[in-house]
Design a protein around this motif. Structure first.
Motif, PDB file in Angstrom:
ATOM      1  N   LYS A 103     -41.644 -38.973 -37.211  1.00  0.00           N
ATOM      2  CA  LYS A 103     -43.075 -39.231 -37.384  1.00  0.00           C
ATOM      3  C   LYS A 103     -43.496 -39.011 -38.838  1.00  0.00           C
ATOM      4  O   LYS A 103     -44.207 -39.829 -39.414  1.00  0.00           O
ATOM      5  CB  LYS A 103     -43.881 -38.329 -36.447  1.00  0.00           C
ATOM      6  N   GLU A 104     -43.047 -37.913 -39.441  1.00  0.00           N
ATOM      7  CA  GLU A 104     -43.377 -37.628 -40.844  1.00  0.00           C
ATOM      8  C   GLU A 104     -42.830 -38.704 -41.775  1.00  0.00           C
ATOM      9  O   GLU A 104     -43.519 -39.161 -42.695  1.00  0.00           O
ATOM     10  CB  GLU A 104     -42.791 -36.277 -41.273  1.00  0.00           C
ATOM     11  N   THR A 106     -42.001 -41.814 -40.978  1.00  0.00           N
ATOM     12  CA  THR A 106     -42.692 -43.087 -40.730  1.00  0.00           C
ATOM     13  C   THR A 106     -44.047 -43.096 -41.423  1.00  0.00           C
ATOM     14  O   THR A 106     -44.436 -44.098 -42.041  1.00  0.00           O
ATOM     15  CB  THR A 106     -42.834 -43.346 -39.221  1.00  0.00           C
ATOM     16  N   LYS A 107     -44.762 -41.997 -41.359  1.00  0.00           N
ATOM     17  CA  LYS A 107     -46.063 -41.921 -42.035  1.00  0.00           C
ATOM     18  C   LYS A 107     -45.890 -42.108 -43.539  1.00  0.00           C
ATOM     19  O   LYS A 107     -46.661 -42.830 -44.174  1.00  0.00           O
ATOM     20  CB  LYS A 107     -46.762 -40.599 -41.744  1.00  0.00           C
ATOM     21  N   LEU A 110     -45.276 -45.792 -44.144  1.00  0.00           N
ATOM     22  CA  LEU A 110     -46.522 -46.550 -43.954  1.00  0.00           C
ATOM     23  C   LEU A 110     -47.448 -46.379 -45.158  1.00  0.00           C
ATOM     24  O   LEU A 110     -48.049 -47.348 -45.632  1.00  0.00           O
ATOM     25  CB  LEU A 110     -47.226 -46.120 -42.672  1.00  0.00           C
ATOM     26  N   ASP A 111     -47.552 -45.163 -45.655  1.00  0.00           N
ATOM     27  CA  ASP A 111     -48.384 -44.909 -46.839  1.00  0.00           C
ATOM     28  C   ASP A 111     -47.860 -45.690 -48.041  1.00  0.00           C
ATOM     29  O   ASP A 111     -48.638 -46.304 -48.779  1.00  0.00           O
ATOM     30  CB  ASP A 111     -48.430 -43.413 -47.169  1.00  0.00           C
ATOM     31  N   THR A 114     -48.551 -49.433 -47.661  1.00  0.00           N
ATOM     32  CA  THR A 114     -49.980 -49.689 -47.873  1.00  0.00           C
ATOM     33  C   THR A 114     -50.312 -49.644 -49.362  1.00  0.00           C
ATOM     34  O   THR A 114     -51.049 -50.492 -49.864  1.00  0.00           O
ATOM     35  CB  THR A 114     -50.822 -48.655 -47.090  1.00  0.00           C
ATOM     36  N   TYR A 133     -44.030 -45.431 -32.426  1.00  0.00           N
ATOM     37  CA  TYR A 133     -44.660 -46.527 -33.164  1.00  0.00           C
ATOM     38  C   TYR A 133     -45.995 -46.939 -32.548  1.00  0.00           C
ATOM     39  O   TYR A 133     -46.913 -47.310 -33.269  1.00  0.00           O
ATOM     40  CB  TYR A 133     -43.694 -47.699 -33.300  1.00  0.00           C
ATOM     41  N   SER A 135     -48.043 -44.885 -31.361  1.00  0.00           N
ATOM     42  CA  SER A 135     -48.990 -43.873 -31.859  1.00  0.00           C
ATOM     43  C   SER A 135     -49.529 -44.228 -33.240  1.00  0.00           C
ATOM     44  O   SER A 135     -50.589 -43.753 -33.633  1.00  0.00           O
ATOM     45  CB  SER A 135     -48.348 -42.481 -31.869  1.00  0.00           C
ATOM     46  N   PHE A 136     -48.802 -45.093 -33.976  1.00  0.00           N
ATOM     47  CA  PHE A 136     -49.257 -45.560 -35.282  1.00  0.00           C
ATOM     48  C   PHE A 136     -49.980 -46.901 -35.187  1.00  0.00           C
ATOM     49  O   PHE A 136     -50.341 -47.489 -36.203  1.00  0.00           O
ATOM     50  CB  PHE A 136     -48.078 -45.698 -36.250  1.00  0.00           C
TER      51      PHE A 136
END
Length: 158
Positions: A103-104, A106-107, A110-111, A114, A133, A135-136
């Protein structure tokens, strides 16, 4: 500890990618020069800021990774927004799972995607990873796949 990967980490990332294919019983699909080619392609993508990995370390050893890739292949290269992000190489060593590392990572990816101006992000998710996924905000698509030797089975229906 979460950190941005660098080129010297690419060999370890390639090894973790290989382990991922072994776990899903797909290593037979890989080329003999898989590790060398992964490192070579990723180095090139890093040069042009088209790829980024984050890694999780435990006592100086990389135990998990995730990668973000900026792509613009067919048919997306013909769209108004021709580039898209792709998340891959999300892997956590089996004995380190269920601690939130995926999760960390993936975040972080994603950052990064972006920040690169990516507006659409795709990925391939195992059944076990789908809740993460979702959850995102990821959703299943209408994509289909065929094993080419089997494609003639349905021709009688036309």
């Amino acid at each position: 500890m979460l950190r941005s990967a660098n080129k010297s980490d690419l060999h370890t990332i390639a090894l973790l990618k290989f382990k991922m294919f072994q776990e899903i019983h797909k290593e037979h699909l890989l080329r003999d020069d898989f590790l060398v080619e992964v490192e070579k392609v990723y180095r090139q993508m890093y040069e042009f800021n088209k790829a980024k990995h984050f890694v999780m370390e435990d006592h100086g050893t990389i135990i998990a990774c995730a990668g973000g890739f900026i792509k613009s292949d067919i048919p997306y290269c013909f769209f108004k927004e021709p580039q898209y992000g792709f998340i891959g190489d999300v892997y956590v060593e089996p004995d380190k799972r269920r601690k939130g590392y995926a999760k960390e990572l993936t975040k972080a990816i994603l950052d990064w995607l972006t920040q690169q101006g990516v507006k659409s992000i795709r990925l391939l998710a195992s059944h076990n990873a789908q809740p993460l996924y979702k959850s995102f905000g990821f959703e299943k698509t209408d994509e289909m796949i065929s094993n080419v030797p089997n494609h003639k089975k349905g021709l009688g229906a036309f």
